[in-house]
Design an enzyme around this catalytic site. Structure first.
Site, PDB file in Angstrom:
ATOM      1  N   GLU A   1      89.676  27.036  -5.858  1.00  0.00           N
ATOM      2  CA  GLU A   1      90.944  26.300  -5.702  1.00  0.00           C
ATOM      3  C   GLU A   1      91.396  26.309  -4.238  1.00  0.00           C
ATOM      4  O   GLU A   1      91.859  25.289  -3.724  1.00  0.00           O
ATOM      5  CB  GLU A   1      92.033  26.893  -6.604  1.00  0.00           C
ATOM      6  CG  GLU A   1      91.812  26.637  -8.087  1.00  0.00           C
ATOM      7  CD  GLU A   1      92.034  25.177  -8.523  1.00  0.00           C
ATOM      8  OE1 GLU A   1      92.659  24.391  -7.774  1.00  0.00           O
ATOM      9  OE2 GLU A   1      91.552  24.822  -9.612  1.00  0.00           O
TER      10      GLU A   1
ATOM     11  N   GLU B   1      93.978  25.759 -14.910  1.00  0.00           N
ATOM     12  CA  GLU B   1      95.236  25.059 -15.184  1.00  0.00           C
ATOM     13  C   GLU B   1      96.425  25.781 -14.556  1.00  0.00           C
ATOM     14  O   GLU B   1      97.353  25.150 -14.048  1.00  0.00           O
ATOM     15  CB  GLU B   1      95.463  24.930 -16.698  1.00  0.00           C
ATOM     16  CG  GLU B   1      94.412  24.117 -17.428  1.00  0.00           C
ATOM     17  CD  GLU B   1      94.366  22.641 -17.028  1.00  0.00           C
ATOM     18  OE1 GLU B   1      94.514  22.321 -15.828  1.00  0.00           O
ATOM     19  OE2 GLU B   1      94.157  21.808 -17.925  1.00  0.00           O
TER      20      GLU B   1
ATOM     21  N   GLU C   1      95.493  11.653 -18.306  1.00  0.00           N
ATOM     22  CA  GLU C   1      95.413  12.103 -16.915  1.00  0.00           C
ATOM     23  C   GLU C   1      94.537  11.158 -16.083  1.00  0.00           C
ATOM     24  O   GLU C   1      94.879  10.808 -14.954  1.00  0.00           O
ATOM     25  CB  GLU C   1      94.845  13.517 -16.873  1.00  0.00           C
ATOM     26  CG  GLU C   1      94.983  14.165 -15.525  1.00  0.00           C
ATOM     27  CD  GLU C   1      95.182  15.664 -15.654  1.00  0.00           C
ATOM     28  OE1 GLU C   1      96.160  16.076 -16.312  1.00  0.00           O
ATOM     29  OE2 GLU C   1      94.355  16.404 -15.132  1.00  0.00           O
TER      30      GLU C   1
ATOM     31  N   ASP D   1      90.377  14.717  -6.560  1.00  0.00           N
ATOM     32  CA  ASP D   1      90.778  15.328  -7.834  1.00  0.00           C
ATOM     33  C   ASP D   1      90.432  14.429  -9.020  1.00  0.00           C
ATOM     34  O   ASP D   1      90.161  14.922 -10.110  1.00  0.00           O
ATOM     35  CB  ASP D   1      92.265  15.700  -7.827  1.00  0.00           C
ATOM     36  CG  ASP D   1      92.536  16.945  -8.669  1.00  0.00           C
ATOM     37  OD1 ASP D   1      91.735  17.895  -8.583  1.00  0.00           O
ATOM     38  OD2 ASP D   1      93.517  16.968  -9.429  1.00  0.00           O
TER      39      ASP D   1
END
Ligand code: HMH
Length: 221
Positions: free
Chosen positions: A211, A141, A89, A48
């Protein structure tokens, strides 16, 4: 379809099997019930980090499209907030990786990640319009928000050491942020020509598929 639902809410209902597979994936359920595998979590973390780095040019381009194409001044500011949050992040990933002993310099993107990143890059060409790109941003998101908020809600048994990650995307401020993106997408979709509308629905489905593959990649050796 229900006429009272917004375009994005209509798609969430119409594609709810796929939507559930993306937002209630076994990887997420295993975090929530306390049975997650440390090696899977570490794999997810490293992969990620690579994804979020690739997300920076994607989102910068959505920002640029909002500046060029949006009729509403507040869109650019909302998207700018998202761009700005990526800096924090990336620091979070570095800090988390050092806690778990994950070497971020040595990460090779796995197939599902490479394919998802290629999909992100496909949005940077000028033929993809703002409506389609902002819909993708909202969907990307929202899958994380709905997945990780489930790990911090109700009678979860999420291990303490995973709570930080879950809170990062599962917190209610981020939930509000996703709602503001949804409002932008819906406002644009209500005015969109049919070909743009169809393209945006296709993109929504593709995000869910990517995803699911990303979670699969994280959970399987
Ligand atoms: C794979 N999807 C993936 N990674 C993320 N960090 C997000 C969505 C949310 O930003």
């Amino acid at each position: 379809m229900d006429d009272d639902l917004s375009p994005t809410a209509t798609w969430q209902a119409k594609h709810h099997v796929l939507y559930q597979r993306a937002t209630r994936h076994p990887f997420i359920l295993s975090i929530r019930d306390g049975t997650a595998d440390v090696s899977s979590f570490k794999r997810w973390l490293g992969q990620d980090y690579v994804f979020v780095r690739e997300f920076v040019p994607f989102l910068s381009n959505v920002l640029l499209k909002s500046w060029k194409e949006s009729e509403n001044n507040s869109d650019m500011e909302i998207i700018l907030g998202g761009v700005a949050a990526l800096s924090d992040e990336l620091s979070w990933f570095k800090n988390e990786a050092s806690k778990w002993g994950v070497d971020l310099c040595g990460i090779t993107p796995l197939t599902a990640n490479t394919e998802y990143c290629r999909f992100l890059h496909s949005f940077t060409t000028p033929d993809i319009n703002y409506t389609v790109a902002v819909t993708a941003f909202w969907a990307i998101e929202t899958v994380y928000q709905e997945s990780f908020s489930f790990c911090v809600e109700g009678d979860h048994k999420t291990p303490t050491e995973l709570l930080g990650a879950c809170q990062r995307w599962g917190n209610s401020d981020f939930g509000q942020y996703c709602k503001s993106l949804q409002q932008i997408a819906d406002r644009r979709l209500k005015e969109a020509p049919i070909d743009v509308f169809r393209k945006a629905e296709e993109v929504f489905i593709s995000v869910l598929e990517h995803e699911i593959e990303f979670w699969n990649m994280s959970s399987n050796e």
